[in-house]
Design a protein around this motif. Structure first.
Motif, PDB file in Angstrom:
ATOM      1  N   GLY A 163       7.938  -9.683  -8.193  1.00  0.00           N
ATOM      2  CA  GLY A 163       7.706  -8.262  -8.379  1.00  0.00           C
ATOM      3  C   GLY A 163       6.798  -7.680  -7.318  1.00  0.00           C
ATOM      4  N   CYS A 164       6.051  -6.649  -7.699  1.00  0.00           N
ATOM      5  CA  CYS A 164       5.251  -5.907  -6.714  1.00  0.00           C
ATOM      6  C   CYS A 164       3.933  -5.451  -7.324  1.00  0.00           C
ATOM      7  CB  CYS A 164       6.047  -4.695  -6.236  1.00  0.00           C
ATOM      8  SG  CYS A 164       5.214  -3.711  -4.963  1.00  0.00           S
ATOM      9  N   LEU A 165       2.870  -5.506  -6.524  1.00  0.00           N
ATOM     10  CA  LEU A 165       1.577  -4.925  -6.867  1.00  0.00           C
ATOM     11  C   LEU A 165       1.336  -3.751  -5.931  1.00  0.00           C
ATOM     12  CD1 LEU A 165      -1.241  -4.792  -8.190  1.00  0.00           C
ATOM     13  CD2 LEU A 165      -2.014  -6.442  -6.483  1.00  0.00           C
ATOM     14  N   GLY A 166       1.337  -2.538  -6.478  1.00  0.00           N
ATOM     15  CA  GLY A 166       1.114  -1.355  -5.672  1.00  0.00           C
ATOM     16  C   GLY A 166      -0.361  -1.114  -5.422  1.00  0.00           C
ATOM     17  N   ILE A 222      -1.147   3.725   7.261  1.00  0.00           N
ATOM     18  CA  ILE A 222      -0.529   2.419   7.455  1.00  0.00           C
ATOM     19  C   ILE A 222       0.056   1.904   6.151  1.00  0.00           C
ATOM     20  CG2 ILE A 222      -2.594   1.051   6.993  1.00  0.00           C
ATOM     21  CD1 ILE A 222      -1.779  -0.537   9.582  1.00  0.00           C
ATOM     22  N   ASP A 223       1.038   0.996   6.246  1.00  0.00           N
ATOM     23  CA  ASP A 223       1.798   0.550   5.079  1.00  0.00           C
ATOM     24  C   ASP A 223       2.011  -0.958   5.113  1.00  0.00           C
ATOM     25  OD1 ASP A 223       3.516   0.239   2.939  1.00  0.00           O
ATOM     26  OD2 ASP A 223       5.227   1.182   3.920  1.00  0.00           O
ATOM     27  N   THR A 224       1.351  -1.699   4.189  1.00  0.00           N
ATOM     28  CA  THR A 224       1.518  -3.158   4.162  1.00  0.00           C
ATOM     29  C   THR A 224       2.893  -3.581   3.652  1.00  0.00           C
ATOM     30  OG1 THR A 224       0.628  -3.382   1.906  1.00  0.00           O
ATOM     31  CG2 THR A 224      -0.949  -3.498   3.736  1.00  0.00           C
ATOM     32  N   GLY A 225       3.625  -2.653   3.035  1.00  0.00           N
ATOM     33  CA  GLY A 225       4.939  -3.003   2.517  1.00  0.00           C
ATOM     34  C   GLY A 225       6.045  -2.907   3.552  1.00  0.00           C
ATOM     35  N   SER A 226       5.712  -2.505   4.771  1.00  0.00           N
ATOM     36  CA  SER A 226       6.694  -2.418   5.857  1.00  0.00           C
ATOM     37  C   SER A 226       6.372  -3.460   6.910  1.00  0.00           C
ATOM     38  CB  SER A 226       6.663  -1.013   6.498  1.00  0.00           C
ATOM     39  OG  SER A 226       6.999  -0.018   5.559  1.00  0.00           O
ATOM     40  N   GLY A 250       9.482  13.778  12.035  1.00  0.00           N
ATOM     41  CA  GLY A 250       8.082  14.118  11.842  1.00  0.00           C
ATOM     42  C   GLY A 250       7.206  13.011  11.293  1.00  0.00           C
ATOM     43  N   ILE A 251       7.750  11.800  11.090  1.00  0.00           N
ATOM     44  CA  ILE A 251       6.927  10.723  10.537  1.00  0.00           C
ATOM     45  C   ILE A 251       7.121   9.432  11.335  1.00  0.00           C
ATOM     46  CG2 ILE A 251       6.999  11.653   8.195  1.00  0.00           C
ATOM     47  CD1 ILE A 251       8.969   9.405   7.485  1.00  0.00           C
ATOM     48  N   VAL A 252       6.115   8.578  11.240  1.00  0.00           N
ATOM     49  CA  VAL A 252       6.175   7.212  11.763  1.00  0.00           C
ATOM     50  C   VAL A 252       5.599   6.316  10.678  1.00  0.00           C
ATOM     51  CG1 VAL A 252       5.227   5.598  13.460  1.00  0.00           C
ATOM     52  CG2 VAL A 252       5.958   7.883  14.187  1.00  0.00           C
ATOM     53  N   ILE A 253       6.260   5.217  10.391  1.00  0.00           N
ATOM     54  CA  ILE A 253       5.757   4.257   9.401  1.00  0.00           C
ATOM     55  C   ILE A 253       5.182   3.072  10.162  1.00  0.00           C
ATOM     56  CG2 ILE A 253       6.329   2.768   7.451  1.00  0.00           C
ATOM     57  CD1 ILE A 253       8.693   4.650   6.865  1.00  0.00           C
ATOM     58  N   ILE A 254       3.871   2.901  10.060  1.00  0.00           N
ATOM     59  CA  ILE A 254       3.186   1.833  10.781  1.00  0.00           C
ATOM     60  C   ILE A 254       2.934   0.680   9.823  1.00  0.00           C
ATOM     61  CG2 ILE A 254       1.131   1.212  12.095  1.00  0.00           C
ATOM     62  CD1 ILE A 254       0.913   4.090  12.971  1.00  0.00           C
ATOM     63  N   GLY A 255       3.583  -0.438  10.059  1.00  0.00           N
ATOM     64  CA  GLY A 255       3.522  -1.552   9.136  1.00  0.00           C
ATOM     65  C   GLY A 255       2.847  -2.785   9.694  1.00  0.00           C
ATOM     66  N   ASN A 256       3.316  -3.940   9.229  1.00  0.00           N
ATOM     67  CA  ASN A 256       2.627  -5.201   9.498  1.00  0.00           C
ATOM     68  C   ASN A 256       2.632  -5.612  10.968  1.00  0.00           C
ATOM     69  OD1 ASN A 256       2.156  -5.330   6.767  1.00  0.00           O
ATOM     70  ND2 ASN A 256       3.907  -6.637   6.351  1.00  0.00           N
ATOM     71  N   ALA A 257       3.594  -5.135  11.742  1.00  0.00           N
ATOM     72  CA  ALA A 257       3.600  -5.452  13.174  1.00  0.00           C
ATOM     73  C   ALA A 257       2.346  -4.921  13.850  1.00  0.00           C
ATOM     74  CB  ALA A 257       4.846  -4.866  13.843  1.00  0.00           C
ATOM     75  N   THR A 266       0.817  -1.214   0.000  1.00  0.00           N
ATOM     76  CA  THR A 266       0.000   0.000   0.000  1.00  0.00           C
ATOM     77  C   THR A 266       0.855   1.271   0.000  1.00  0.00           C
ATOM     78  OG1 THR A 266      -0.177   0.009   2.411  1.00  0.00           O
ATOM     79  CG2 THR A 266      -1.913  -1.138   1.184  1.00  0.00           C
ATOM     80  N   GLY A 267       2.153   1.137   0.166  1.00  0.00           N
ATOM     81  CA  GLY A 267       3.046   2.286   0.129  1.00  0.00           C
ATOM     82  C   GLY A 267       3.647   2.508  -1.244  1.00  0.00           C
ATOM     83  N   PHE A 268       3.042   1.921  -2.264  1.00  0.00           N
ATOM     84  CA  PHE A 268       3.575   1.931  -3.622  1.00  0.00           C
ATOM     85  C   PHE A 268       2.385   1.887  -4.571  1.00  0.00           C
ATOM     86  CE2 PHE A 268       5.453  -0.611  -7.211  1.00  0.00           C
ATOM     87  CZ  PHE A 268       6.455   0.278  -7.573  1.00  0.00           C
ATOM     88  N   SER A 269       2.510   2.424  -5.792  1.00  0.00           N
ATOM     89  CA  SER A 269       1.327   2.536  -6.649  1.00  0.00           C
ATOM     90  C   SER A 269       1.508   1.981  -8.058  1.00  0.00           C
ATOM     91  CB  SER A 269       0.882   4.001  -6.728  1.00  0.00           C
ATOM     92  OG  SER A 269       0.471   4.458  -5.453  1.00  0.00           O
ATOM     93  N   ASP A 270       2.583   1.280  -8.307  1.00  0.00           N
ATOM     94  CA  ASP A 270       2.812   0.675  -9.613  1.00  0.00           C
ATOM     95  C   ASP A 270       2.841  -0.845  -9.501  1.00  0.00           C
ATOM     96  OD1 ASP A 270       3.550   2.912 -11.655  1.00  0.00           O
ATOM     97  OD2 ASP A 270       4.695   3.434  -9.857  1.00  0.00           O
TER      98      ASP A 270
END
Length: 311
Positions: free
Chosen positions: A125-128, A199-203, A277-284, A43-47
């Motif tokens: 590969g990747c699905l964004g 939130i980010d599923t890629g992290s 200034g940021i926090v990356i909230i991922g799969n944990a 979800t942190g990517f779009s391609d």
């Protein structure tokens, strides 16, 4: 809504390596004959990108010559993951499908060169799943096309992630499975339609500045830097059972069992300047919260307590 609209579920795999996981991944079909390749759902990517005629790629590649619907535009395609990795090639389009849902003429990167670290991952590969506003291709994403073509029952997708198991996780496009939740959804508005800025599923982990990580673990008796792990990882006594929660949109969301079996924390410290200034909230985090990514209502993310918390 089209009467033929449906939802589709794809199984996700968690490739467990020691206590550190590579991203969750699952199958995606390419071409008229739907050649199945494993991709990370991010979800942190779009391609979308996949190797096509990549000499240095070690994982399975797309045999574009076997698809009568494959077309290559010849235009350059390249993505860079914060200077840590890259994938380069040309922009192409073909039929792409997932569990009965299909988009014709979906644009994707047909990559011929990738950074070496991708060869260590069990994905091609990747699905964004971010928003097309940040897509390198400048084209609608796979899920956006499904919505616009009225092929899904609802304009959202949902994710259930298991904890400590390689199998059992899944992503559902156009629906959600409340059997994977033990409570109602709480909605949090997205700040902008770029990344899902919640939130980010890629992290795999929860990334904060090193200073903030130090402060968090200083409140856990016996916690300290984790031996034999990279800088930024912390360990803590297994019986300390710390209580940690995040406030999103005015709602508190706690972490349930966020450490691994040998008590390595899921909150990781990174360079202070990089994370300012940021926090990356991922799969944990998502292992405690069943997550729904909704394109309607101005874009929002819904969280329901995961069934993992009751196990």
């Amino acid at each position: 809504m089209n009467a033929a609209a449906q939802s589709a579920t794809d199984p996700l795999t968690d490739e467990i390596q020691r206590t550190i996981n590579v991203p969750f991944y699952g199958p995606l079909g390419f071409g008229k004959k739907s050649q199945q390749l494993s991709v990370a759902f991010d979800t942190g990517f779009s391609d979308i990108w996949i190797p096509v005629g990549c000499d240095d790629c070690m994982n399975p590649q797309y045999n574009a010559a076997a698809s009568s619907t494959y077309r290559n535009t010849g235009n350059a395609f390249n993505v860079n993951y914060q200077g840590l990795s890259y994938a380069e090639g040309t922009l192409a389009y073909d039929t792409i499908s997932m569990s009965g849902l299909k988009v014709n003429n979906q644009y994707f990167g047909a990559v011929t060169d990738v950074s070496s670290n991708f060869n260590a991952d069990p994905i091609s590969g990747c699905l964004g799943l971010g928003f097309s506003s940040i897509a390198t291709s400048g084209k609608p994403t796979f899920f956006e096309n499904l919505i616009m073509q009225e092929k899904v029952e609802a304009p959202f997708f949902s994710v259930h992630l298991t904890r400590g198991k390689a199998s059992g996780s899944k992503i559902t496009l156009g629906g959600y499975d409340m059997s994977k939740a033990v409570g109602p959804l709480t909605w949090v508005s997205v700040i902008s339609k770029t990344f899902w800025t919640v939130i980010d599923t890629g992290s795999n982990f929860i990334y904060v500045s090193q200073a903030l990580a130090n402060s968090i673990y200083a409140n856990i008796l016996g916690a300290g830097p984790a031996a034999n792990y990279s800088s930024g990882f912390f360990s803590f006594p297994c019986d300390s059972n710390p209580t940690i929660s995040f406030s999103l949109g005015g709602h508190d969301f706690g972490l349930n069992g966020y450490g691994s079996t040998n008590c390595i924390g899921g909150i990781i410290g990174l360079d202070d300047a990089f994370m300012e200034g940021i926090v990356i909230i991922g799969n944990a985090f998502m292992k405690s919260w069943y997550s729904v990514f909704d394109y309607s209502h101005g874009a929002r993310v819904g969280f329901a307590p995961s069934i993992n918390n009751a196990q």
